[in-house]
Write a protein that holds these residues in place. Structure first.
Motif, mmCIF file in Angstrom:
data_model
loop_
_atom_site.group_PDB
_atom_site.id
_atom_site.type_symbol
_atom_site.label_atom_id
_atom_site.label_comp_id
_atom_site.label_asym_id
_atom_site.label_seq_id
_atom_site.Cartn_x
_atom_site.Cartn_y
_atom_site.Cartn_z
ATOM 1 N N THR B 323 57.571 34.092 56.443
ATOM 2 C CA THR B 323 57.112 32.954 57.254
ATOM 3 C C THR B 323 57.832 32.911 58.602
ATOM 4 N N TYR B 324 58.886 33.701 58.760
ATOM 5 C CA TYR B 324 59.584 33.729 60.049
ATOM 6 C C TYR B 324 59.102 34.874 60.933
ATOM 7 N N GLU B 325 57.970 35.454 60.557
ATOM 8 C CA GLU B 325 57.443 36.574 61.347
ATOM 9 C C GLU B 325 56.328 36.098 62.268
ATOM 10 N N SER B 326 56.203 36.788 63.407
ATOM 11 C CA SER B 326 55.093 36.449 64.298
ATOM 12 C C SER B 326 53.761 36.850 63.685
ATOM 13 N N GLN B 339 39.049 38.092 50.202
ATOM 14 C CA GLN B 339 38.506 37.425 49.013
ATOM 15 C C GLN B 339 36.999 37.240 49.125
ATOM 16 N N GLU B 340 36.549 36.858 50.321
ATOM 17 C CA GLU B 340 35.101 36.685 50.523
ATOM 18 C C GLU B 340 34.352 37.991 50.281
ATOM 19 N N ALA B 341 35.040 39.102 50.574
ATOM 20 C CA ALA B 341 34.401 40.410 50.389
ATOM 21 C C ALA B 341 34.486 40.899 48.945
ATOM 22 N N GLY B 342 35.020 40.050 48.053
ATOM 23 C CA GLY B 342 34.993 40.382 46.627
ATOM 24 C C GLY B 342 36.221 41.097 46.113
ATOM 25 N N MET B 343 37.277 41.130 46.914
ATOM 26 C CA MET B 343 38.499 41.794 46.446
ATOM 27 C C MET B 343 39.423 40.770 45.788
ATOM 28 N N THR B 344 40.196 41.233 44.838
ATOM 29 C CA THR B 344 41.176 40.374 44.180
ATOM 30 C C THR B 344 42.477 40.483 44.971
ATOM 31 N N VAL B 345 42.943 39.332 45.467
ATOM 32 C CA VAL B 345 44.097 39.351 46.367
ATOM 33 C C VAL B 345 45.185 38.441 45.835
ATOM 34 N N ARG B 346 46.394 38.932 45.847
ATOM 35 C CA ARG B 346 47.537 38.040 45.625
ATOM 36 C C ARG B 346 48.371 38.058 46.902
ATOM 37 N N TYR B 347 48.598 36.858 47.419
ATOM 38 C CA TYR B 347 49.310 36.737 48.695
ATOM 39 C C TYR B 347 50.598 35.956 48.478
ATOM 40 N N VAL B 348 51.692 36.506 48.955
ATOM 41 C CA VAL B 348 53.008 35.898 48.743
ATOM 42 C C VAL B 348 53.726 35.759 50.075
ATOM 43 N N GLU B 349 54.311 34.586 50.294
ATOM 44 C CA GLU B 349 55.120 34.366 51.492
ATOM 45 C C GLU B 349 56.570 34.165 51.086
ATOM 46 N N ALA B 350 57.461 34.473 51.992
ATOM 47 C CA ALA B 350 58.887 34.237 51.738
ATOM 48 C C ALA B 350 59.527 33.795 53.039
ATOM 49 N N ARG B 351 60.609 33.039 52.909
ATOM 50 C CA ARG B 351 61.318 32.594 54.110
ATOM 51 C C ARG B 351 62.222 33.725 54.588
ATOM 52 N N ASP B 352 61.593 34.657 55.237
ATOM 53 C CA ASP B 352 62.313 35.840 55.683
ATOM 54 C C ASP B 352 61.561 36.395 56.890
ATOM 55 N N GLY B 353 62.132 37.427 57.492
ATOM 56 C CA GLY B 353 61.546 37.976 58.710
ATOM 57 C C GLY B 353 60.910 39.335 58.498
#
Lengths: 312, 380
Positions: B323-326, B339-353
């Motif tokens: 989350t500290y990245e541009s 996801q709209e295109a039908g792919m299975t996505v897992r998205y993870v954020e972290a407080r890091d750069g």
């Protein structure tokens, strides 16, 4: 009645030899390493530790070869496995909700009136228990139907392979069952109906082997990288020793310092006792009662770990 | 809450001995809840905190304690954050330096050197990133592949899992900037540990590198051909691999993530899994000019085309970003498109750069989701 000794993991601190010594067994011994799958034959370290003649029953490779020669049975077994997977998926789906409710109720402790909440937790655990029993019945039915329809041991390929297993086992004074992939192991033990070949020999089993010889196989991990970590019943085990759920590597797999989790696990599987099988653990079933080795612990419904005798 | 630095300075100007004692008693920077006190000791005209947190002022001036050589600043760092930083020092003679924090021995390394690290309250380096004596070690071996697509020979490092055997079939993970992942993200240790813990299956990993990554990884079709048409077949010929899309994964960070996505997009049906970390997925909603400079132009062209018609480059994608990245906006906004295109996505954020330790710390979540191990079934 078969005498059964359950042990913890053997990789770093092998204790099978001392268990055999205590049983008065100095060899030869038969070993089942089907849980190791394609590494089944790599018993060198184990043989060295045992220091006596070791006969590998080769249930994994023998079943693979036998099934290659019996395409009808192979197809039936694949269909059975598909069915078991589907049953497990359905069960897991339902379990997520029932166990989720238990966890959420437990999390309210301290914030809500005690007695009211505890009654609800008890009832919610009852619902999980009912679901576990339902799943056990469903899987037992599926396995029973398969056995009844295909009678594997009466078929030529499996029958012949089982004959070899019986021959290899006959001079042995004890049967050892190693760990590994518990479903692979349990399937092979069932396919060859090993429980009917054991006769009076003592059985020493560890890790997945310990799970497979009890009467209920429970899969568990409190903090897996994915998912919420609800323990699952897989299916019936061999049932050589009653009233006990074997939990190998408990120290690594369970949050044993969390009394709520320990308590939920223990209460869920009552009247069976949940036994933590870590390195150096030992539990002996003499046909009437359990005796625990020093430092061997079971999970108490009060959320603590106990070292005294397992409740009858 | 009264901070340690405030209490220390409340009694007036400290002596050098008192400063020595204050610093000796503490881990620097001093973490007190969300507030972190950075300190510098030395003669200087000006000292500043230089960090890589996108969204905050990148340079913040320290305050000098009157009559001493002690400088300090308090910054808010949310719990579980990891922040990499340096100190900007302007000396009395006007000389400027960017230095690591001499009072902090926590360092993070990357191909350009190293930075000091401030960990917010609650951050701990995951134990699975540290060597474990119990984990059987895999091995690394070197291979060379003559690439017609690239017109040169490429060195590949291949990771083989412990107890590797030819009679078994393994999934294949292809890692962009592989040697950097080994050095800066402890990838071999992570693989050894996760396999040992049964959280991922034993797998074979091809660690690739490029000496011109900013061009080659920016949607260069030659790179895609090299990976999909040369490297993968060569690996499948040499090693016992499963050889199905669901057992082939491309992985990369930053431009390496662009290379992974671009390769999978250009070669649909080859790769079923993607692990994309802090992807440099720059795009424009209108026009093609972007503020990130000419190196990003091919990336923007690719991402604009991809976002317009993503197709289905893979079945399952794990995406992570700090989350500290541009790049957080670009990564977040990619997820619904996939996801709209039908792919299975897992998205993870972290407080890091945008750094290798962020990428290291997300490997367990990504790899174990894309390739679940036999954790529930194996009890050895």
């Amino acid at each position: 009645m078969t005498k059964v000794v359950l042990l913890g993991p053997q990789r770093h601190v092998p204790t099978v030899r001392s268990a055999l010594d205590d049983l008065g067994v100095d060899g030869p011994v038969a070993v089942v390493t089907a849980g190791w799958e394609e590494r089944e034959r790599e018993v060198g370290e184990l043989s060295e530790h045992l220091g006596c003649e070791t006969r590998n029953l080769k249930l994994f490779s023998r079943s693979e070869k036998a099934l290659d020669k019996d395409p009808e049975l192979l197809d039936a077994l694949r269909a059975l496995n598909d069915r078991m997977r589907t049953l497990q998926e359905h069960y897991r789906l339902r379990l997520a909700h029932t166990m989720g409710a238990v966890r959420e109720l437990v999390a309210r402790r301290g914030a809500q009136e005690g007695a009211l909440l505890e009654e609800e937790i008890e009832h919610a655990l009852g619902a999980v228990h009912v679901l576990d029993q339902h799943h056990t019945r469903r899987t037992a039915d599926a396995l029973g139907t398969f056995d009844e329809r295909y009678k594997p041991t009466e078929r030529e390929s499996i029958g012949r392979a089982r004959g070899k297993v019986k021959r290899d086992l006959s001079p042995c004074a004890a049967l050892l069952v190693a760990g590994g992939h518990v479903a692979v192991l349990a399937t092979r033990l069932r396919l060859f109906v090993i429980d009917q070949l054991i006769e009076e020999r003592p059985v020493v089993a560890w890790s997945a082997g310990a799970m497979a010889v009890t009467d209920q196989i429970v899969l568990f991990h409190d903090s897996p990288p994915q998912g919420r970590g609800f323990a699952e019943v897989l299916t019936d085990g061999m049932g050589l020793c009653p009233h006990l759920v074997a939990l190998p590597h408990a120290r690594h797999r369970l949050l044993l310092d969390d009394p709520s989790r320990v308590s939920v696990m223990a209460r869920r599987f009552q009247p069976a006792s949940c036994l933590a099988l870590d390195e150096r653990s030992r539990a002996t079933w003499d046909g009437k009662r359990w005796t625990l080795g020093a430092g061997t612990r079971w999970l108490g419904p009060d959320g603590t770990l106990h070292e005294e005798a397992v409740p009858a | 809450m009264s901070l340690a630095i405030h209490e220390f300075l409340a009694n007036g100007t400290p002596t050098p001995e008192q400063i020595d004692a204050f610093l000796a008693d503490r881990t620097i920077p001093i973490v007190e809840g969300p507030e972190v006190t950075f300190l510098y000791r030395g003669e200087a005209a000006e000292v500043s905190l230089q960090h890589w947190i996108y969204g905050l002022e990148s340079s913040r001036e320290f305050t000098r304690v009157e009559g001493t050589d002690l400088w300090w600043i308090v910054a808010e760092i949310p719990p579980k954050s990891r922040v990499e930083y340096k100190l900007g020092v302007i000396h009395a003679d006007g000389r400027r330096e960017l230095v690591r924090d001499a009072l902090n021995d926590q360092l993070a390394h990357d191909p350009f050197g190293s930075n000091s690290v401030a960990a917010g309250e609650g951050y701990e380096r995951p134990d699975w990133t540290l060597p474990d004596d119990d984990a059987r070690p895999g091995t690394l071996e070197q291979r060379r592949i003559q690439s017609e697509a690239l017109g040169q020979r490429r060195e590949i490092t291949v990771y083989l899992p412990a107890r590797y055997r030819r009679s078994r079939r393994y999934p294949l993970l292809v890692v962009h900037d592989g040697p950097d992942y080994l050095v800066f993200s402890s990838l071999k240790t992570v693989l050894d540990n996760l396999i040992h813990r049964l959280e991922i299956p034993p797998m074979i990993v091809a660690l690739t590198a490029s000496n011109d990554r900013l061009h080659e990884y920016a949607d260069d079709e030659r790179h895609g051909r090299f990976i999909a048409e040369e490297l993968v077949p060569a690996m499948e010929q040499r090693y016992p691999l499963v050889g199905r899309p669901d057992a082939r994964c491309l992985m990369g960070a930053s431009f390496g993530a662009v290379a992974s996505l671009s390769t999978a997009w250009r070669h649909p049906g080859v790769f079923g899994r993607l692990l994309l970390q802090s992807g440099s997925f720059a795009f424009t909603d209108i026009g093609s000019s972007n503020p990130r400079g000419p190196l990003f132009e091919p990336v923007v062209r690719f991402m604009n085309a991809f976002r317009e018609a993503p197709g289905k480059p893979a079945e399952k994608l794990f995406i992570s970003c700090g989350t500290y990245e541009s790049l957080i906006y670009e990564n977040r906004s990619l997820v619904p498109r996939l996801q709209e295109a039908g792919m299975t996505v897992r998205y993870v954020e972290a407080r890091d750069g945008h750094n290798w330790e962020n990428w290291r710390d997300r490997l367990r979540a990504g790899l174990s989701w894309l390739f679940p191990g036999p954790l529930w079934m194996v009890y050895e």
